[in-house]
Design a protein around this motif. Structure first.
Motif, mmCIF file in Angstrom:
data_model
loop_
_atom_site.group_PDB
_atom_site.id
_atom_site.type_symbol
_atom_site.label_atom_id
_atom_site.label_comp_id
_atom_site.label_asym_id
_atom_site.label_seq_id
_atom_site.Cartn_x
_atom_site.Cartn_y
_atom_site.Cartn_z
ATOM 1 N N VAL A 18 0.819 -1.214 0.000
ATOM 2 C CA VAL A 18 0.000 0.000 0.000
ATOM 3 C C VAL A 18 0.858 1.271 0.000
ATOM 4 O O VAL A 18 0.381 2.351 0.335
ATOM 5 N N GLY A 37 -8.601 6.270 6.080
ATOM 6 C CA GLY A 37 -8.326 6.037 7.501
ATOM 7 C C GLY A 37 -6.951 6.547 7.931
ATOM 8 O O GLY A 37 -6.545 6.348 9.075
ATOM 9 N N VAL A 87 0.684 -1.468 10.748
ATOM 10 C CA VAL A 87 0.523 -2.904 10.485
ATOM 11 C C VAL A 87 1.500 -3.411 9.408
ATOM 12 O O VAL A 87 1.429 -4.569 9.009
ATOM 13 N N SER A 139 -15.973 -0.981 3.687
ATOM 14 C CA SER A 139 -17.079 -1.085 2.722
ATOM 15 C C SER A 139 -16.712 -1.981 1.541
ATOM 16 O O SER A 139 -15.550 -2.352 1.371
HETATM 17 C C1 HEM Z 1 -5.438 -2.289 0.776
HETATM 18 C C2 HEM Z 1 -6.019 -2.201 1.967
HETATM 19 C C3 HEM Z 1 -7.010 -1.129 2.370
HETATM 20 C C4 HEM Z 1 -7.848 -0.382 1.604
HETATM 21 C C5 HEM Z 1 -8.024 -0.401 0.074
HETATM 22 C C6 HEM Z 1 -8.585 0.487 2.511
HETATM 23 C C7 HEM Z 1 -9.545 1.415 2.106
HETATM 24 C C8 HEM Z 1 -10.301 2.172 2.959
HETATM 25 C C9 HEM Z 1 -11.431 3.000 2.554
HETATM 26 C C10 HEM Z 1 -11.950 3.151 1.117
HETATM 27 C C11 HEM Z 1 -11.916 3.594 3.671
HETATM 28 C C12 HEM Z 1 -13.137 4.534 3.769
HETATM 29 C C13 HEM Z 1 -14.298 3.810 4.452
HETATM 30 C C14 HEM Z 1 -14.778 2.605 3.649
HETATM 31 O O1 HEM Z 1 -15.063 2.748 2.445
HETATM 32 O O2 HEM Z 1 -14.838 1.498 4.249
HETATM 33 C C15 HEM Z 1 -11.079 3.164 4.783
HETATM 34 C C16 HEM Z 1 -11.237 3.583 6.096
HETATM 35 C C17 HEM Z 1 -10.465 3.160 7.144
HETATM 36 N N1 HEM Z 1 -9.500 2.181 7.124
HETATM 37 FE FE1 HEM Z 1 -8.840 1.233 5.456
HETATM 38 N N2 HEM Z 1 -8.180 0.266 3.808
HETATM 39 C C18 HEM Z 1 -7.224 -0.708 3.765
HETATM 40 C C19 HEM Z 1 -6.555 -1.260 4.842
HETATM 41 C C20 HEM Z 1 -6.735 -0.892 6.147
HETATM 42 C C21 HEM Z 1 -6.067 -1.487 7.288
HETATM 43 C C22 HEM Z 1 -5.083 -2.649 7.214
HETATM 44 C C23 HEM Z 1 -6.499 -0.810 8.402
HETATM 45 C C24 HEM Z 1 -6.131 -0.998 9.855
HETATM 46 C C25 HEM Z 1 -4.980 -1.388 10.269
HETATM 47 C C26 HEM Z 1 -7.429 0.212 7.964
HETATM 48 C C27 HEM Z 1 -8.053 1.109 8.788
HETATM 49 C C28 HEM Z 1 -8.999 2.013 8.393
HETATM 50 C C29 HEM Z 1 -9.641 2.976 9.283
HETATM 51 C C30 HEM Z 1 -9.367 3.132 10.781
HETATM 52 C C31 HEM Z 1 -10.558 3.673 8.508
HETATM 53 C C32 HEM Z 1 -11.457 4.824 8.955
HETATM 54 C C33 HEM Z 1 -12.814 4.291 9.345
HETATM 55 C C34 HEM Z 1 -13.737 5.420 9.770
HETATM 56 O O3 HEM Z 1 -13.386 6.596 9.613
HETATM 57 O O4 HEM Z 1 -14.830 5.089 10.221
HETATM 58 N N3 HEM Z 1 -7.552 0.118 6.590
HETATM 59 N N4 HEM Z 1 -10.130 2.297 4.330
#
Ligand code: HEM
Length: 131
Positions: A33, A42, A50, A65
């Motif tokens: 990433v 996020g 991580v 999502s």
């Molecule tokens: C390739 C891997 C990942 C992608 C493409 C990704 C993508 C996203 C996206 C698009 C969002 C906006 C909310 C949604 O659409 O669900 C988001 C929010 C978030 N992500 Fe990821 N994510 C990834 C990995 C991770 C990992 C490994 C963690 C934790 C260690 C993480 C923690 C979070 C957090 C804390 C938020 C904010 C949630 C909120 O504001 O309610 N993400 N992520």
């Protein structure tokens, strides 16, 4: 094993912390990433925390999502060697299972049998009371 994917051991992922790579594992798949850090809604910090680890649980805990799950496909760089794979948590299928059950229940109410049986029962009740 999926053809064309680079094979990593968990140790290789753990040792990979370089300036040009930010690798982690989600459900036996290895993601880089590095280019996504600044775009992650996020924040970059959670991803850096991580790096080198298995982030399956953290990823699920956030309740990402379907859009996020589509997006992550663009960052796949490989998968774990078979010896390092773990069974993938059943959690992600539970939504489909529930959907199937409620579909079966709903289909009886929506089908032609329900109004026909209801009509029959009311006719019998009517003739019993007034007949
Ligand atoms: C390739 C891997 C990942 C992608 C493409 C990704 C993508 C996203 C996206 C698009 C969002 C906006 C909310 C949604 O659409 O669900 C988001 C929010 C978030 N992500 Fe990821 N994510 C990834 C990995 C991770 C990992 C490994 C963690 C934790 C260690 C993480 C923690 C979070 C957090 C804390 C938020 C904010 C949630 C909120 O504001 O309610 N993400 N992520």
């Amino acid at each position: 094993m999926q053809p064309g994917l680079r094979q990593y051991t968990r140790d290789e992922v753990a040792d990979s912390k370089t300036a040009t790579e930010t690798l982690f594992i989600i459900d036996n798949i290895v993601y880089d990433v590095h280019k996504f850090l600044d775009e992650h809604p996020g924040g970059h910090e959670v991803l850096i925390n991580v790096a080198g680890k298995d982030a399956s649980e953290e990823f699920e805990d956030v309740g990402h999502s379907m859009d996020a799950r589509e997006l992550m496909k663009g960052y796949v760089v490989g998968e774990l060697v078979d010896a390092d794979k773990v069974p993938i948590s059943k959690k992600q299928y539970s939504w489909e299972d529930t959907a199937k059950t409620s579909e079966t229940e709903a289909s009886f109410v929506n089908s032609w049998k329900f109004p026909v049986l209801l009509g029959l029962a009311l006719t019998l009740l009517y003739s019993y009371i007034f007949g």
